[in-house]
Design a protein around this motif. Structure first.
Motif, PDB file in Angstrom:
ATOM      1  N   PHE A  26      -3.028  -0.929  -8.602  1.00  0.00           N
ATOM      2  CA  PHE A  26      -2.815  -0.828  -7.095  1.00  0.00           C
ATOM      3  C   PHE A  26      -4.148  -0.326  -6.706  1.00  0.00           C
ATOM      4  CE2 PHE A  26       1.886  -0.992  -8.405  1.00  0.00           C
ATOM      5  CZ  PHE A  26       2.267  -1.850  -7.341  1.00  0.00           C
ATOM      6  N   LYS A  63      -6.515   0.608  -3.228  1.00  0.00           N
ATOM      7  CA  LYS A  63      -6.562   0.837  -1.816  1.00  0.00           C
ATOM      8  C   LYS A  63      -8.090   1.128  -1.483  1.00  0.00           C
ATOM      9  CE  LYS A  63      -2.159   2.842  -1.052  1.00  0.00           C
ATOM     10  NZ  LYS A  63      -1.609   4.095  -0.910  1.00  0.00           N
ATOM     11  N   ILE A  73       2.305   1.359   0.986  1.00  0.00           N
ATOM     12  CA  ILE A  73       3.542   1.012   0.305  1.00  0.00           C
ATOM     13  C   ILE A  73       4.515   1.555   0.992  1.00  0.00           C
ATOM     14  CG2 ILE A  73       4.660   1.194  -1.925  1.00  0.00           C
ATOM     15  CD1 ILE A  73       2.136  -0.346  -2.503  1.00  0.00           C
ATOM     16  N   HIS A  75      10.560   2.486  -0.983  1.00  0.00           N
ATOM     17  CA  HIS A  75      11.424   1.192  -2.185  1.00  0.00           C
ATOM     18  C   HIS A  75      11.613   1.986  -3.421  1.00  0.00           C
ATOM     19  CE1 HIS A  75       7.372   0.812  -3.824  1.00  0.00           C
ATOM     20  NE2 HIS A  75       7.754   0.311  -4.880  1.00  0.00           N
ATOM     21  N   ASP A 115      11.857   0.479  -7.450  1.00  0.00           N
ATOM     22  CA  ASP A 115      11.146  -0.518  -8.147  1.00  0.00           C
ATOM     23  C   ASP A 115      12.303  -1.518  -8.695  1.00  0.00           C
ATOM     24  OD1 ASP A 115       8.568   0.510  -7.763  1.00  0.00           O
ATOM     25  OD2 ASP A 115       8.982   1.826  -9.688  1.00  0.00           O
ATOM     26  N   TRP A 155       2.088   6.137 -13.422  1.00  0.00           N
ATOM     27  CA  TRP A 155       1.101   5.709 -12.366  1.00  0.00           C
ATOM     28  C   TRP A 155      -0.212   6.548 -12.728  1.00  0.00           C
ATOM     29  CZ3 TRP A 155      -2.579   6.955  -8.924  1.00  0.00           C
ATOM     30  CH2 TRP A 155      -2.925   5.879  -8.158  1.00  0.00           C
ATOM     31  N   MET A 196       0.580   8.574  -4.425  1.00  0.00           N
ATOM     32  CA  MET A 196       2.255   8.155  -4.609  1.00  0.00           C
ATOM     33  C   MET A 196       3.153   9.438  -3.678  1.00  0.00           C
ATOM     34  SD  MET A 196       3.147   5.614  -6.063  1.00  0.00           S
ATOM     35  CE  MET A 196       4.195   5.651  -7.527  1.00  0.00           C
ATOM     36  N   HIS A 251       7.646   8.232 -12.600  1.00  0.00           N
ATOM     37  CA  HIS A 251       8.665   8.160 -12.095  1.00  0.00           C
ATOM     38  C   HIS A 251       9.685   7.126 -12.435  1.00  0.00           C
ATOM     39  CE1 HIS A 251       6.369   4.730  -9.965  1.00  0.00           C
ATOM     40  NE2 HIS A 251       7.660   4.273  -9.624  1.00  0.00           N
ATOM     41  N   HIS A 256      10.279   5.593  -3.199  1.00  0.00           N
ATOM     42  CA  HIS A 256       8.551   6.205  -3.342  1.00  0.00           C
ATOM     43  C   HIS A 256       7.960   5.330  -2.434  1.00  0.00           C
ATOM     44  CE1 HIS A 256       8.757   3.178  -6.574  1.00  0.00           C
ATOM     45  NE2 HIS A 256       7.503   2.906  -6.248  1.00  0.00           N
ATOM     46  N   SER A 294       3.582   4.892  -0.255  1.00  0.00           N
ATOM     47  CA  SER A 294       2.269   5.725  -0.063  1.00  0.00           C
ATOM     48  C   SER A 294       1.506   5.066   1.323  1.00  0.00           C
ATOM     49  CB  SER A 294       1.378   5.328  -1.192  1.00  0.00           C
ATOM     50  OG  SER A 294       1.063   4.001  -1.459  1.00  0.00           O
ATOM     51  N   ARG A 326      -9.123   3.921  -4.035  1.00  0.00           N
ATOM     52  CA  ARG A 326      -8.205   4.493  -4.588  1.00  0.00           C
ATOM     53  C   ARG A 326      -7.719   3.472  -5.824  1.00  0.00           C
ATOM     54  NH1 ARG A 326      -1.950   4.954  -3.957  1.00  0.00           N
ATOM     55  NH2 ARG A 326      -2.436   2.798  -4.907  1.00  0.00           N
ATOM     56  N   ALA A 339      -0.224   1.154 -12.339  1.00  0.00           N
ATOM     57  CA  ALA A 339       1.311   1.577 -12.776  1.00  0.00           C
ATOM     58  C   ALA A 339       1.929   0.779 -13.953  1.00  0.00           C
ATOM     59  CB  ALA A 339       2.159   1.177 -11.448  1.00  0.00           C
ATOM     60  N   ARG A 370       5.078  -0.196 -16.416  1.00  0.00           N
ATOM     61  CA  ARG A 370       6.307   0.008 -16.335  1.00  0.00           C
ATOM     62  C   ARG A 370       7.081  -0.058 -17.784  1.00  0.00           C
ATOM     63  NH1 ARG A 370       5.902   0.605 -11.070  1.00  0.00           N
ATOM     64  NH2 ARG A 370       4.916  -1.152  -9.847  1.00  0.00           N
TER      65      ARG A 370
HETATM   66  O1  LIG Z   1       0.149   2.607  -5.620  1.00  0.00           O
HETATM   67  C1  LIG Z   1       1.098   2.921  -4.728  1.00  0.00           C
HETATM   68  O2  LIG Z   1       0.659   3.604  -3.732  1.00  0.00           O
HETATM   69  C2  LIG Z   1       2.403   2.504  -5.080  1.00  0.00           C
HETATM   70  C3  LIG Z   1       2.601   1.824  -6.295  1.00  0.00           C
HETATM   71  C4  LIG Z   1       4.113   1.684  -6.503  1.00  0.00           C
HETATM   72  O3  LIG Z   1       4.898   1.471  -5.609  1.00  0.00           O
HETATM   73  C5  LIG Z   1       4.814   1.610  -7.979  1.00  0.00           C
HETATM   74  O4  LIG Z   1       3.938   2.124  -8.700  1.00  0.00           O
HETATM   75  O5  LIG Z   1       5.887   1.485  -8.052  1.00  0.00           O
END
Ligand SMILES: O=C(O)CCC(=O)C(=O)O
Length: 276
Positions: free
Chosen positions: A94, A96, A104, A107, A109, A124, A137, A188, A194, A196, A205, A209, A211
């Motif tokens: 992710f 920016k 973001i 939401h 995940d 993350w 985040m 998380h 969450h 951002s 930035r 992330a 999973r």
């Molecule tokens: O990088 C972000 O700001 C959000 C990432 C995100 O939503 C996530 O890792 O689930």
């Protein structure tokens, strides 16, 4: 030396649905990882296939991403909250850009991933500074106990695939900013709400992330998906286990990777008009 979480950190994760910051890479290692990432990013930029492969599930054809996702310091911390048998089911960068409007929305995940249980943890990992001003985040404390409904917005400034957002309001008093230094991570839970904000700084930035799921979790759709065994054993065989990449965008790895992303997208975009 093990990087297991302390009892206090585990309790915080169980109570709040997240824990941060967790130290993983030194500042120097993080700077090297960022340099390497940005070099590959520049190389991959002109080809849609390699660009997509770097962005999502890079552990299949990008050795740098494989190294981060399997790093024992990351996996030790994840094991503290997840137990001994762990798959990396996916990962995404992710990014920016400086002073960009990308954000973001709030939401959870697990909403569109088609997985049958909730035992998913996202690590993350910050490869650049992620202070509040850069849009770090933000977590809604204690929001991981139940699923809430979502709607799609497809807002183009939203970095999520469907621009999905929850249909209930988050009390800003429950929002915790998870500012990180390069080389630190947050963990998380898959149901933690969450979001951002945009990056208002002059630096990029950049976060990865990852999973992680228990090997006992399965995909509920009949689309066969891929994963990487990062610790313990897989006694279930619910996913096709990916080998270590042979080199950067090796043709056989890349073909496997592109097929894996297609299968995943098929599940994630279900119910939308979006082409897979
Ligand atoms: O990088 C972000 O700001 C959000 C990432 C995100 O939503 C996530 O890792 O689930």
């Amino acid at each position: 030396m093990s990087n297991q979480l302390s009892d206090r950190q585990v309790q915080a994760y169980e109570r709040d649905g997240f824990v941060c910051p967790v130290d993983v890479f030194s500042a120097q290692e993080a700077a090297e990882l960022r340099r390497e990432y940005e070099k590959i990013e520049a190389q991959a930029a002109t080809d849609p296939e390699t660009k997509a492969a770097l962005r999502d599930d890079g552990f299949i054809s990008v050795p740098l991403v494989h190294r981060i996702v399997t790093d024992p310091r990351v996996v030790d911390a994840v094991e503290s909250v997840m137990g001994p048998d762990i798959l990396a089911w996916g990962c995404s960068f992710f990014v920016k850009e400086p002073r960009s409007p990308s954000y973001i929305s709030w939401h959870q995940d697990l909403h569109y991933w088609g997985l049958d249980e909730s035992e998913e943890v996202t690590a993350w990992i910050a490869l650049s500074p992620a202070p509040v001003e850069a849009g770090c985040m933000r977590f809604a404390k204690g929001s991981h106990k139940s699923k809430v409904s979502h709607r799609d917005t497809f807002d183009e400034r939203n970095l999520l695939s469907r621009g999905q957002e929850i249909e209930v309001d988050v009390d800003e008093a429950d929002a915790v900013e998870a500012a990180l230094r390069p080389g630190q991570m947050s963990l998380h839970h898959g149901l933690t709400i969450h979001a951002s904000n945009p990056n208002t700084t002059d630096d990029r930035r950049i976060g990865l992330a990852v999973r992680y799921i228990r090997t006992s979790m399965r995909q509920t759709s009949d689309v066969r998906q891929t994963a990487k065994l990062v610790r313990g054993t897989d006694a279930y065989g619910y996913f096709d286990l990916m080998p270590e990449p042979s080199g950067l965008f090796d043709p056989a790895d890349l073909a496997r990777h592109t097929a894996a992303l297609r299968a995943k997208r098929e599940v994630q975009m279900k119910g939308t008009e979006m082409k897979v």
